[in-house]
Scaffold this motif. Structure first.
Motif, PDB file in Angstrom:
ATOM      1  N   SER A  48       0.686  -1.288  -0.005  1.00 51.40           N
ATOM      2  CA  SER A  48       0.088   0.200  -0.028  1.00 51.40           C
ATOM      3  C   SER A  48       0.767   1.380   0.078  1.00 51.40           C
ATOM      4  CB  SER A  48      -1.079  -0.049   1.270  1.00 51.40           C
ATOM      5  OG  SER A  48      -1.638   1.023   1.424  1.00 51.40           O
ATOM      6  N   THR A  49       1.784   1.326   0.765  1.00 49.69           N
ATOM      7  CA  THR A  49       2.836   2.131   0.888  1.00 49.69           C
ATOM      8  C   THR A  49       3.460   2.660  -0.485  1.00 49.69           C
ATOM      9  OG1 THR A  49       3.129   2.190   3.091  1.00 49.69           O
ATOM     10  CG2 THR A  49       4.967   3.369   2.002  1.00 49.69           C
ATOM     11  N   ILE A  50       3.935   1.597  -1.152  1.00 47.76           N
ATOM     12  CA  ILE A  50       4.511   1.666  -2.422  1.00 47.76           C
ATOM     13  C   ILE A  50       3.742   2.215  -3.483  1.00 47.76           C
ATOM     14  CG2 ILE A  50       5.461   0.309  -4.237  1.00 47.76           C
ATOM     15  CD1 ILE A  50       6.940  -1.454  -1.980  1.00 47.76           C
ATOM     16  N   ARG A  51       2.590   1.659  -3.277  1.00 52.46           N
ATOM     17  CA  ARG A  51       1.550   2.334  -4.631  1.00 52.46           C
ATOM     18  C   ARG A  51       1.054   3.879  -4.214  1.00 52.46           C
ATOM     19  NH1 ARG A  51      -2.388  -3.078  -4.744  1.00 52.46           N
ATOM     20  NH2 ARG A  51      -1.191  -4.368  -6.096  1.00 52.46           N
ATOM     21  N   SER A  52       1.029   3.908  -2.928  1.00 51.74           N
ATOM     22  CA  SER A  52       0.695   5.682  -2.645  1.00 51.74           C
ATOM     23  C   SER A  52       1.962   6.306  -3.049  1.00 51.74           C
ATOM     24  CB  SER A  52       0.563   5.660  -1.187  1.00 51.74           C
ATOM     25  OG  SER A  52       0.291   6.807  -0.704  1.00 51.74           O
ATOM     26  N   ALA A  53       2.988   5.928  -2.755  1.00 52.99           N
ATOM     27  CA  ALA A  53       4.502   6.665  -3.126  1.00 52.99           C
ATOM     28  C   ALA A  53       4.583   6.719  -4.631  1.00 52.99           C
ATOM     29  CB  ALA A  53       5.646   5.937  -2.502  1.00 52.99           C
ATOM     30  N   GLY A  65       5.042  19.647 -14.612  1.00 51.95           N
ATOM     31  CA  GLY A  65       4.903  19.658 -16.132  1.00 51.95           C
ATOM     32  C   GLY A  65       5.201  18.335 -16.814  1.00 51.95           C
ATOM     33  N   ASN A  66       5.345  17.578 -16.190  1.00 55.17           N
ATOM     34  CA  ASN A  66       5.892  16.162 -16.861  1.00 55.17           C
ATOM     35  C   ASN A  66       4.699  15.004 -16.359  1.00 55.17           C
ATOM     36  OD1 ASN A  66       7.028  13.608 -17.438  1.00 55.17           O
ATOM     37  ND2 ASN A  66       8.867  13.860 -16.153  1.00 55.17           N
ATOM     38  N   ASN A  67       4.343  14.604 -17.460  1.00 47.69           N
ATOM     39  CA  ASN A  67       3.043  13.861 -17.125  1.00 47.69           C
ATOM     40  C   ASN A  67       3.309  12.307 -17.154  1.00 47.69           C
ATOM     41  OD1 ASN A  67       0.136  13.159 -16.543  1.00 47.69           O
ATOM     42  ND2 ASN A  67      -0.252  12.920 -18.859  1.00 47.69           N
ATOM     43  N   SER A  68       4.706  11.906 -17.026  1.00 49.23           N
ATOM     44  CA  SER A  68       4.959  10.690 -17.191  1.00 49.23           C
ATOM     45  C   SER A  68       5.236  10.129 -15.711  1.00 49.23           C
ATOM     46  CB  SER A  68       6.359  10.243 -17.782  1.00 49.23           C
ATOM     47  OG  SER A  68       7.357  10.843 -17.449  1.00 49.23           O
ATOM     48  N   TYR A  69       5.355   8.604 -15.547  1.00 51.27           N
ATOM     49  CA  TYR A  69       5.587   8.293 -14.129  1.00 51.27           C
ATOM     50  C   TYR A  69       7.138   7.699 -14.201  1.00 51.27           C
ATOM     51  CZ  TYR A  69       0.613   7.042 -13.496  1.00 51.27           C
ATOM     52  OH  TYR A  69      -0.701   6.975 -13.079  1.00 51.27           O
ATOM     53  N   LEU A  70       7.520   7.464 -12.982  1.00 55.63           N
ATOM     54  CA  LEU A  70       9.116   7.050 -13.086  1.00 55.63           C
ATOM     55  C   LEU A  70       9.567   5.965 -13.892  1.00 55.63           C
ATOM     56  CD1 LEU A  70       9.659   7.707  -9.028  1.00 55.63           C
ATOM     57  CD2 LEU A  70      10.143   9.340 -10.762  1.00 55.63           C
ATOM     58  N   SER A  71      10.513   6.013 -14.305  1.00 59.18           N
ATOM     59  CA  SER A  71      11.081   4.769 -14.933  1.00 59.18           C
ATOM     60  C   SER A  71      11.440   3.956 -14.060  1.00 59.18           C
ATOM     61  CB  SER A  71      12.251   5.418 -15.901  1.00 59.18           C
ATOM     62  OG  SER A  71      13.365   5.913 -15.272  1.00 59.18           O
ATOM     63  N   THR A  72      11.905   4.118 -13.224  1.00 57.16           N
ATOM     64  CA  THR A  72      12.418   3.180 -12.138  1.00 57.16           C
ATOM     65  C   THR A  72      12.114   3.507 -10.665  1.00 57.16           C
ATOM     66  OG1 THR A  72      13.916   1.647 -11.174  1.00 57.16           O
ATOM     67  CG2 THR A  72      14.819   3.847 -12.007  1.00 57.16           C
ATOM     68  N   GLY A 101      15.332  -9.637 -11.759  1.00 56.92           N
ATOM     69  CA  GLY A 101      15.338  -8.925 -12.979  1.00 56.92           C
ATOM     70  C   GLY A 101      14.477  -7.820 -12.705  1.00 56.92           C
ATOM     71  N   SER A 102      13.345  -7.642 -13.549  1.00 56.42           N
ATOM     72  CA  SER A 102      12.569  -6.347 -13.440  1.00 56.42           C
ATOM     73  C   SER A 102      11.386  -6.471 -12.278  1.00 56.42           C
ATOM     74  CB  SER A 102      12.181  -5.985 -14.787  1.00 56.42           C
ATOM     75  OG  SER A 102      11.010  -7.159 -15.186  1.00 56.42           O
ATOM     76  N   HIS A 103      11.302  -7.704 -11.591  1.00 58.12           N
ATOM     77  CA  HIS A 103      10.228  -8.021 -10.877  1.00 58.12           C
ATOM     78  C   HIS A 103      10.688  -7.986  -9.542  1.00 58.12           C
ATOM     79  CE1 HIS A 103       8.869 -10.480 -14.580  1.00 58.12           C
ATOM     80  NE2 HIS A 103       8.107  -9.480 -14.410  1.00 58.12           N
ATOM     81  N   TYR A 104       9.838  -7.394  -8.391  1.00 61.82           N
ATOM     82  CA  TYR A 104      10.105  -7.264  -7.082  1.00 61.82           C
ATOM     83  C   TYR A 104       9.244  -8.588  -6.373  1.00 61.82           C
ATOM     84  CZ  TYR A 104      11.037  -2.329  -8.220  1.00 61.82           C
ATOM     85  OH  TYR A 104      12.096  -1.547  -8.765  1.00 61.82           O
ATOM     86  N   VAL A 105       9.942  -9.056  -5.514  1.00 64.78           N
ATOM     87  CA  VAL A 105       9.807 -10.370  -4.966  1.00 64.78           C
ATOM     88  C   VAL A 105       9.533 -10.013  -3.264  1.00 64.78           C
ATOM     89  CG1 VAL A 105      10.052 -12.783  -4.337  1.00 64.78           C
ATOM     90  CG2 VAL A 105      10.712 -11.879  -6.508  1.00 64.78           C
ATOM     91  N   TYR A 106       8.395 -10.227  -2.642  1.00 64.63           N
ATOM     92  CA  TYR A 106       8.110 -10.191  -1.253  1.00 64.63           C
ATOM     93  C   TYR A 106       8.224 -11.627  -0.779  1.00 64.63           C
ATOM     94  CZ  TYR A 106       6.536  -9.063   3.437  1.00 64.63           C
ATOM     95  OH  TYR A 106       6.335  -8.781   4.725  1.00 64.63           O
ATOM     96  N   TYR A 118       6.307  -3.571 -11.692  1.00 65.56           N
ATOM     97  CA  TYR A 118       6.112  -1.974 -11.730  1.00 65.56           C
ATOM     98  C   TYR A 118       5.956  -1.678 -13.547  1.00 65.56           C
ATOM     99  CZ  TYR A 118       6.795   2.979 -11.958  1.00 65.56           C
ATOM    100  OH  TYR A 118       6.825   4.215 -12.326  1.00 65.56           O
ATOM    101  N   ASN A 119       4.895  -1.215 -13.649  1.00 65.72           N
ATOM    102  CA  ASN A 119       4.682  -0.757 -15.103  1.00 65.72           C
ATOM    103  C   ASN A 119       5.096   0.770 -15.283  1.00 65.72           C
ATOM    104  OD1 ASN A 119       3.719   0.048 -17.593  1.00 65.72           O
ATOM    105  ND2 ASN A 119       2.200  -1.564 -17.806  1.00 65.72           N
ATOM    106  N   ALA A 120       6.089   1.322 -15.875  1.00 65.51           N
ATOM    107  CA  ALA A 120       6.558   2.659 -15.950  1.00 65.51           C
ATOM    108  C   ALA A 120       5.473   3.407 -16.899  1.00 65.51           C
ATOM    109  CB  ALA A 120       7.817   2.883 -16.163  1.00 65.51           C
ATOM    110  N   THR A 121       4.819   2.824 -17.644  1.00 67.67           N
ATOM    111  CA  THR A 121       3.784   3.295 -18.794  1.00 67.67           C
ATOM    112  C   THR A 121       2.449   3.684 -17.979  1.00 67.67           C
ATOM    113  OG1 THR A 121       4.815   2.179 -20.520  1.00 67.67           O
ATOM    114  CG2 THR A 121       2.582   3.186 -20.895  1.00 67.67           C
ATOM    115  N   THR A 122       2.106   2.637 -17.391  1.00 61.76           N
ATOM    116  CA  THR A 122       0.667   2.903 -16.521  1.00 61.76           C
ATOM    117  C   THR A 122       0.964   3.327 -14.754  1.00 61.76           C
ATOM    118  OG1 THR A 122       0.575   0.767 -15.728  1.00 61.76           O
ATOM    119  CG2 THR A 122      -0.565   1.551 -17.810  1.00 61.76           C
ATOM    120  N   GLY A 123       2.206   3.238 -14.342  1.00 65.12           N
ATOM    121  CA  GLY A 123       2.264   3.488 -12.954  1.00 65.12           C
ATOM    122  C   GLY A 123       1.772   2.386 -11.887  1.00 65.12           C
ATOM    123  N   ARG A 124       1.293   1.284 -12.552  1.00 64.24           N
ATOM    124  CA  ARG A 124       0.884   0.210 -11.732  1.00 64.24           C
ATOM    125  C   ARG A 124       1.756  -0.699 -11.100  1.00 64.24           C
ATOM    126  NH1 ARG A 124      -4.760  -0.559 -12.034  1.00 64.24           N
ATOM    127  NH2 ARG A 124      -4.261  -3.035 -11.648  1.00 64.24           N
TER     128      ARG A 124
END
Length: 137
Positions: A48-53, A65-72, A101-106, A118-124
């Motif tokens: 929840s904290t990560i999604r909120s951040a 003025g930048n409408n993009s999500y963080l790349s990483t 790789g590009s996946h986070y594991v809990y 994490y999808n940098a295009t949608t921010g999900r």
């Protein structure tokens, strides 16, 4: 006057030890389950904290003025270091995050994990495999 000593007999001591053993055998599994429940609660809070951040970082970008999500999400030394005040070190023990790789594991337990992407295009930040329902519902 008669000199009598008051003490526990060997039978009484053995009986007490047996009762303590029985109580311990009942309590230990319950304590282990409680530990796992705490790790799951911690994981839910962190997701929840990560999604909120991520949302907060996107709003900050929009204000600039930048409408993009963080790349990483990582800062190079810790996981989620770009979005959290204190990034998380990578660790594979229960209750911690690691990156594959590009996946986070809990890591919920030594043999139970939930993998997020994490999808940098949608921010999900979505769970894609493992114990997803445990951490996201």
């Amino acid at each position: 006057m008669q000199n009598t000593k008051r003490a526990f007999t060997m039978i009484e001591l053995i009986f007490v030890i047996v009762v303590i053993g029985i109580l311990a055998s009942i309590a230990m599994p319950k304590l282990w389950v409680t530990r796992t429940d705490a790790i799951i609660s911690k994981g839910r809070a962190e997701v929840s904290t990560i999604r909120s951040a991520i949302a907060t970082a996107h709003q900050k970008n929009m204000m600039e003025g930048n409408n993009s999500y963080l790349s990483t999400l990582d800062d190079g030394t810790t996981l989620f270091g770009k979005i959290l005040d204190y990034g998380m070190p990578s660790d594979t023990s229960p209750g911690h995050w690691s990156k594959s790789g590009s996946h986070y594991v809990y890591h919920i337990d030594y043999d139970t994990n939930a993998t997020f992407e994490y999808n940098a295009t949608t921010g999900r930040f979505d769970c894609i495999s493992g114990s997803c329902t445990t951490l996201t519902h």
